[in-house]
Design a protein around this motif. Structure first.
Motif, PDB file in Angstrom:
ATOM      1  N   GLN A 814     144.990 -38.957  90.090  1.00 53.45           N
ATOM      2  CA  GLN A 814     145.013 -37.806  88.448  1.00 53.45           C
ATOM      3  C   GLN A 814     145.772 -37.813  87.167  1.00 53.45           C
ATOM      4  N   VAL A 815     145.252 -37.061  86.676  1.00 49.47           N
ATOM      5  CA  VAL A 815     144.799 -37.036  85.327  1.00 49.47           C
ATOM      6  C   VAL A 815     146.434 -36.013  85.202  1.00 49.47           C
ATOM      7  N   SER A 816     145.653 -34.864  85.988  1.00 46.14           N
ATOM      8  CA  SER A 816     147.036 -33.670  86.447  1.00 46.14           C
ATOM      9  C   SER A 816     148.247 -34.329  86.530  1.00 46.14           C
ATOM     10  N   ASP A 817     148.219 -35.464  87.369  1.00 48.30           N
ATOM     11  CA  ASP A 817     149.845 -36.791  87.967  1.00 48.30           C
ATOM     12  C   ASP A 817     150.181 -36.383  86.952  1.00 48.30           C
ATOM     13  N   ASP A 818     150.252 -37.093  85.565  1.00 47.69           N
ATOM     14  CA  ASP A 818     150.777 -37.125  84.764  1.00 47.69           C
ATOM     15  C   ASP A 818     149.874 -37.475  83.893  1.00 47.69           C
ATOM     16  N   PRO A 819     149.544 -36.809  83.304  1.00 49.76           N
ATOM     17  CA  PRO A 819     149.027 -36.777  81.555  1.00 49.76           C
ATOM     18  C   PRO A 819     149.495 -37.922  80.440  1.00 49.76           C
ATOM     19  N   GLU A 820     150.927 -37.600  80.285  1.00 49.12           N
ATOM     20  CA  GLU A 820     151.937 -38.347  79.407  1.00 49.12           C
ATOM     21  C   GLU A 820     150.959 -39.882  80.265  1.00 49.12           C
ATOM     22  N   LEU A 821     151.282 -40.323  80.731  1.00 53.93           N
ATOM     23  CA  LEU A 821     151.190 -41.581  81.028  1.00 53.93           C
ATOM     24  C   LEU A 821     149.343 -41.741  80.441  1.00 53.93           C
ATOM     25  N   MET A 822     148.645 -40.949  81.202  1.00 52.04           N
ATOM     26  CA  MET A 822     147.383 -41.233  80.310  1.00 52.04           C
ATOM     27  C   MET A 822     147.524 -41.609  79.148  1.00 52.04           C
ATOM     28  N   VAL A 823     148.167 -40.430  78.256  1.00 52.76           N
ATOM     29  CA  VAL A 823     148.283 -40.848  77.297  1.00 52.76           C
ATOM     30  C   VAL A 823     148.532 -41.889  76.494  1.00 52.76           C
ATOM     31  N   ARG A 824     149.288 -42.555  76.963  1.00 54.85           N
ATOM     32  CA  ARG A 824     149.816 -44.060  76.527  1.00 54.85           C
ATOM     33  C   ARG A 824     148.903 -44.673  76.802  1.00 54.85           C
ATOM     34  N   LEU A 825     148.076 -44.854  78.443  1.00 52.29           N
ATOM     35  CA  LEU A 825     147.380 -46.079  78.685  1.00 52.29           C
ATOM     36  C   LEU A 825     146.537 -46.073  77.833  1.00 52.29           C
ATOM     37  N   ALA A 826     145.787 -44.321  77.279  1.00 49.91           N
ATOM     38  CA  ALA A 826     144.614 -44.240  76.617  1.00 49.91           C
ATOM     39  C   ALA A 826     144.717 -45.316  75.140  1.00 49.91           C
ATOM     40  N   ASN A 827     146.204 -44.475  74.503  1.00 46.39           N
ATOM     41  CA  ASN A 827     146.577 -44.924  73.295  1.00 46.39           C
ATOM     42  C   ASN A 827     146.649 -47.038  72.886  1.00 46.39           C
ATOM     43  N   ASN A 828     146.768 -47.309  74.094  1.00 42.26           N
ATOM     44  CA  ASN A 828     147.161 -48.843  74.371  1.00 42.26           C
ATOM     45  C   ASN A 828     145.502 -49.594  74.450  1.00 42.26           C
ATOM     46  N   ILE A 829     144.218 -48.829  74.860  1.00 43.70           N
ATOM     47  CA  ILE A 829     143.209 -49.149  75.162  1.00 43.70           C
ATOM     48  C   ILE A 829     143.148 -48.838  73.937  1.00 43.70           C
ATOM     49  N   SER A 830     143.311 -48.091  72.967  1.00 46.39           N
ATOM     50  CA  SER A 830     142.501 -47.979  71.697  1.00 46.39           C
ATOM     51  C   SER A 830     143.330 -49.398  70.720  1.00 46.39           C
ATOM     52  N   TYR A 831     144.378 -49.655  70.988  1.00 42.21           N
ATOM     53  CA  TYR A 831     144.730 -50.862  70.373  1.00 42.21           C
ATOM     54  C   TYR A 831     143.960 -52.171  70.040  1.00 42.21           C
ATOM     55  N   PHE A 832     143.283 -52.229  71.246  1.00 36.92           N
ATOM     56  CA  PHE A 832     142.416 -52.891  71.433  1.00 36.92           C
ATOM     57  C   PHE A 832     140.736 -53.061  71.773  1.00 36.92           C
ATOM     58  N   GLY A 880     134.367 -29.454  74.169  1.00 35.77           N
ATOM     59  CA  GLY A 880     134.509 -28.498  75.292  1.00 35.77           C
ATOM     60  C   GLY A 880     133.642 -28.886  76.504  1.00 35.77           C
ATOM     61  N   ASP A 881     132.856 -29.759  76.819  1.00 32.69           N
ATOM     62  CA  ASP A 881     132.416 -29.982  77.176  1.00 32.69           C
ATOM     63  C   ASP A 881     132.873 -31.590  77.863  1.00 32.69           C
ATOM     64  N   ILE A 882     133.802 -32.551  77.366  1.00 32.78           N
ATOM     65  CA  ILE A 882     134.821 -33.353  77.613  1.00 32.78           C
ATOM     66  C   ILE A 882     135.388 -33.120  78.469  1.00 32.78           C
ATOM     67  N   LEU A 883     136.053 -31.305  78.032  1.00 32.49           N
ATOM     68  CA  LEU A 883     137.531 -31.135  78.635  1.00 32.49           C
ATOM     69  C   LEU A 883     136.768 -30.676  79.716  1.00 32.49           C
ATOM     70  N   LYS A 884     135.699 -30.369  80.049  1.00 35.09           N
ATOM     71  CA  LYS A 884     134.921 -29.459  81.302  1.00 35.09           C
ATOM     72  C   LYS A 884     134.882 -30.491  82.523  1.00 35.09           C
ATOM     73  N   SER A 885     135.167 -32.040  81.871  1.00 32.42           N
ATOM     74  CA  SER A 885     134.383 -33.027  82.574  1.00 32.42           C
ATOM     75  C   SER A 885     135.041 -34.021  83.867  1.00 32.42           C
ATOM     76  N   GLU A 886     134.637 -34.299  84.488  1.00 34.62           N
ATOM     77  CA  GLU A 886     135.872 -34.956  85.545  1.00 34.62           C
ATOM     78  C   GLU A 886     135.867 -36.520  84.770  1.00 34.62           C
ATOM     79  N   VAL A 887     136.851 -37.429  84.682  1.00 35.95           N
ATOM     80  CA  VAL A 887     136.956 -38.398  84.208  1.00 35.95           C
ATOM     81  C   VAL A 887     136.675 -39.602  85.470  1.00 35.95           C
TER      82      VAL A 887
END
Length: 887
Positions: A814-832, A880-887
């Motif tokens: 779940q994103v809510s379990d560790d949002p900081e890790l999710m930010v790091r994962l997203a940043n690394n995806i964005s490199y590529f 706003g729609d993104i924040l309400k959506s399911e990942v």
């Protein structure tokens, strides 16, 4: 026997910064006048708030890391500190013990971008007058001093730097002494304050000593610029306890996290069956393979391999190993064969070998416990499992006489105290040898009611008698353990796990020797338990004050053994409730604490107002807020083994970097053509194992030349490449079955692309593997400064693998379990993949959960602009729609 006394550990006491307002005596007098019910309420509330010793701070990644991954701390990122009269800087400092290099900048004060006052540590020959040295401008000042190693490495040391502008005087106080220097020029102006590495203009440096910092305070002209305790758990922001300038850090290693989260430090691989032995005194972990001995220094994180000069070591499945803690000699033994061998580090030879071919009957003593007693120079072996039977046999091997004997297993003639078992934890404690828990049966037969044993036993080798210390009862639910008990601080520690699961976890447990009380400590360690194919152990390093856990897993075909080593700083923190038992949903305590303190403050105010109307009693301005327990923390960002190599390594993520046996980067020695030839052979060797044939090599590099000309070019350039690669031991270009291939020893030569392929091709990926992958991709995209047509398929494949691996892992939690890790994962995806929509959604939702709404908005807007540039149309979703959506 003095050998059984646990080592003493110096634990730093609690520290607190000076606070303004009423002193402790005055406050105590006021509190004593409170009505009894208020005092009682205060006691109840304060009893629920833990008091922490100073185990916080910022550890600086130093020479054990590549330059890009060393730690920087900037306490003036947005606003400089301007001085007209005086400036004072205080901080607490300690050094990390047993590191390879101690040199570099502790801090740099940079005035008006032209003047500098630096404190450096220099352990070179030139620092004869003192290793701590102050530099003013381009010159060494007259300030040079030392601090004793026991103080510097054993605890915190307060430093005070003062600049008196009018007197042009610079002084440093450390170790109870003050050193002064007269500055040549006026010292007023505006200053930046940087610790460790920095990238600021002409003052850039990557020279950082391996140090810990805490409690930094800065004042100027009689006013406070800030107090930075450095008590964060994660992230790169550094809060100011006085609410002023916040700081920023890069590549932080938060000390608080090191006390509560196991750090994956090393992954080691060897061929065939292997055994291991820790040397706590020298802080070394040994992995004994069939053809090489691998040594890992826990403190310096350096691994060295010793190929045997005595030929292959015939390790049987029952082989274990131990270290004579007095002499430092390393032994491996086989209890079934009653054979033992010692390793000579000078000759790199074993003085004995084992029966070969190895008998098919395997061993009777899987997961037996072992102890080495320096008091009588003996090895003791307890229990084990084999051939569907549990053992309670106790064996002793006396090193001087080379004799094996059997010891008693009963406290009385009729009743056995030590029942047959394996998977117990054993260790040398204050009164003898202790055995905790385990799995077995009364008769030893696996078919007759096997069970967990819930007892703590004591064996005294002097009297050869047994004693049951206590029954553990229901307080200890996991009674299967890694091999050892350790006794660092008056308690014992063990790693427990359930044996009925393959995808298991090792949970550190603290226990008492006096009564059955057990406390889960720190976060769990991933552990793949496959009974006879797996092994785990624990030991304590007294100098660096670390617990070390390691796991070993042998492949199904017995062709490879993989070891993972983890460290945890002591004193260890208790495991957080959300980590240990996610099913428990107790109500949070902090709202009650805040409400109670509010009621208490109001009642106290009314009481004093009625009793003393004229008095003006107020709280200190800098009162600390009540600590709200943070979310579960995660392993530190730079824990990746991919970034911990200095010697003979090849880095392909980010810019190409090739280092020799001395850690020197010699990439520039490769001409463009030789560099391309090297990369072709390297990538084909790893990606398709077999390498590349001559025809394909000509097609990629010399397609415009005749066959003869291409052959001549290949021959000349291969000769040059082989000469250059001679700088890396155990790495060479060979011709194998018609293919050119890079032949290298994976234990000697570190290649991040190989680590990447091993992780991303794994069928199941756990958290430590994700952390290791982040450590690789953090360096940047694959060969970011290389553009070859043949390289595009590699880059495309790697980008897809990065995106898919990180998104698949993100989807498993779940994103809510560790949002900081999710930010790091997203940043690394964005490199590529800069325009990856799933990464953007993940990042926006994570920032929103962290309360960083402006960052969520800027992330969305940046993605929308990138999307528009690529596709020529507007992105049609709203934030706003993104924040309400399911990942």
């Amino acid at each position: 026997m003095s050998h059984f006394m646990p080592p003493e550990i110096a634990i730093s006491g609690a520290r607190s910064g000076a606070r303004s307002g009423a002193g402790p005596v005055s406050l105590l007098n006021h509190l004593m006048k409170l009505p009894f019910f208020l005092l009682a309420f205060l006691f109840v509330i304060s009893a629920g708030i833990p008091v922490k010793a100073q185990s916080h701070g910022l550890r600086f990644a130093s020479y054990e890391m590549l330059q890009d991954h060393r730690t920087m701390l900037d306490l003036t990122p947005t606003k400089q500190v301007c001085v007209s009269e005086d400036l004072e800087l205080t901080f607490d400092l300690s050094f990390v013990p047993r590191q390879k290099t101690y040199f570099g900048y502790i801090f740099r004060l940079i005035g008006d971008d032209k003047n500098n006052v630096d404190l450096i540590y220099d352990n070179g020959i030139a620092a004869a007058t003192g290793r701590f040295r102050v530099i003013a401008g381009e010159k060494l000042s007259g300030i040079a001093f030392n601090i004793g190693d026991q103080s510097l490495f054993g605890g915190w040391n307060k430093f005070v730097l003062k600049i008196d502008v009018k007197a042009r005087k610079l002084s440093v106080t450390a170790g109870g002494k003050t050193y002064s220097h007269t500055m040549e020029a006026a010292s007023g102006g505006c200053y930046r304050l940087l610790f460790g590495a920095n990238q600021y203009k002409s003052f850039q440096t990557t020279d950082v000593p391996p140090m810990n910092l805490a409690n930094i305070r800065l004042t100027h002209d009689g006013k406070s610029a800030g107090f930075w305790p450095l008590d964060e758990h994660s992230g790169e922001a550094v809060h100011n306890a006085n609410g002023k300038i916040a700081g920023v850090t890069k590549n932080p290693v938060w000390v608080e996290k090191l006390h509560e989260v196991w750090q994956l430090r090393k992954r080691m691989v060897t061929s065939g069956f292997a055994c291991s032995a820790p040397d706590p005194k020298r802080e070394i972990l040994y992995l004994i393979g069939e053809d090489s001995l691998h040594t890992y220094s826990v403190a310096s994180q350096v691994m060295v391999s010793y190929p045997y000069q005595s030929g292959r070591l015939h390790l049987a499945k029952g082989n274990q190993a131990f270290v004579d803690t007095v002499s430092g000699n390393l032994y491996t033994y086989n209890a079934d064969q009653q054979r033992i061998a010692r390793f000579d580090f000078k000759s790199r030879k074993w003085d004995n070998n084992f029966i070969f071919p190895i008998p098919e009957s395997s061993t009777e003593y899987w997961h037996s416990n072992k102890f080495f007693s320096s008091a009588d120079s003996s090895l003791y072996l307890f229990g084990g499992y084999g051939h569907l039977t549990y053992k309670n046999k106790v064996q002793r091997y006396h090193l001087p006489t080379r004799q094996w004997t059997t010891m008693p297993t009963s406290d009385t003639a009729a009743a056995p105290a030590y029942t047959p078992r394996y998977l117990a934890a054993g260790g040398v404690g204050p009164r003898g040898m202790y055995i905790l828990g385990g799995y077995g049966s009364l008769t030893g037969q696996q078919i007759l009611n096997p069970r967990n044993w819930n007892d703590l036993l004591l064996f005294d080798p002097r009297t050869r008698t047994w004693k049951k210390v206590y029954d553990t009862g229901a307080d200890l639910t996991q009674l299967n353990f890694a091999n050892s008990l350790v006794f660092p601080d008056g308690y014992f520690y063990a790693l427990g796990f359930p044996k009925n699961r393959y995808n298991s976890e090792l949970q550190l447990v603290r226990g008492s020797l006096d009564k059955p009380e057990f406390t889960p400590m720190a976060n769990p360690i991933p552990y793949s338990f496959h009974d006879t194919h797996s092994f785990a152990d624990l030991f304590f390093c007294p100098d660096s004050k670390q617990l070390v856990a390691f796991t070993m897993t042998r492949s199904e075909d017995d062709k490879q053994t993989v070891m993972h080593a983890y460290t945890l700083l002591t004193p260890v923190r208790e495991a957080r409730a959300e980590v240990i038992t996610a099913e428990t949903t107790a109500l949070p305590v902090w709202p009650l604490v805040l409400a109670g303190m509010g009621l208490l403050a109001g009642a106290a105010w009314l009481y004093f107002r009625r009793r003393r109307p004229a008095a003006n009693f107020s709280e200190p301005e800098n009162r600390s807020p009540v600590d709200v327990p943070p979310a579960a923390v995660q392993p530190r960002r730079n824990a990746s083994p991919a970034t911990s190599q200095e010697r003979h390594s090849i880095s392909l993520f980010g810019d190409l970097q090739v280092t020799d046996d001395n850690g020197t980067d010699f990439t520039q020695a490769l001409t463009p053509l030789i560099k391309e030839l090297f990369l072709v052979i390297l990538l084909y060797s790893i990606r398709w194992k077999r390498g590349i044939n001559s025809d394909k090599l000509r097609e990629l590099l010399w397609a415009d030349k005749s066959a003869e000309s291409a052959r001549n070019n290949r021959s000349v350039n291969l000769t040059k490449l082989k000469a250059i690669l001679a700088k890396i031991p155990h790495c060479q270009i060979v011709m194998n079955a018609g293919h050119w291939k890079l032949d290298f020893n994976e234990n000697e030569v570190h290649i991040d692309y190989l680590d990447f392929m091993n992780i991303t091709s794994s069928k199941s990926i756990d958290r430590p593997m994700i952390e290791a992958l982040i450590g690789i991709t953090n360096k940047g995209s694959f060969l970011s400064n290389m553009e070859f047509e043949w390289l595009d398929p590699f880059k495309s494949e790697i980008s897809n693998m990065v995106v898919n691996t990180f998104l698949n892992y993100a989807g498993s939690i779940q994103v809510s379990d560790d949002p900081e890790l999710m930010v790091r994962l997203a940043n690394n995806i964005s490199y590529f993949d800069p325009a990856n929509e799933e990464a953007m959604v993940l990042k926006c939702k994570s920032f929103a959960l962290l309360g960083k709404h402006s960052l969520a908005k800027s992330t969305f807007e940046s993605f929308a602009r990138e999307y528009s540039n690529i596709y020529g149309e507007n992105f049609r979703r709203e934030l706003g729609d993104i924040l309400k959506s399911e990942v």
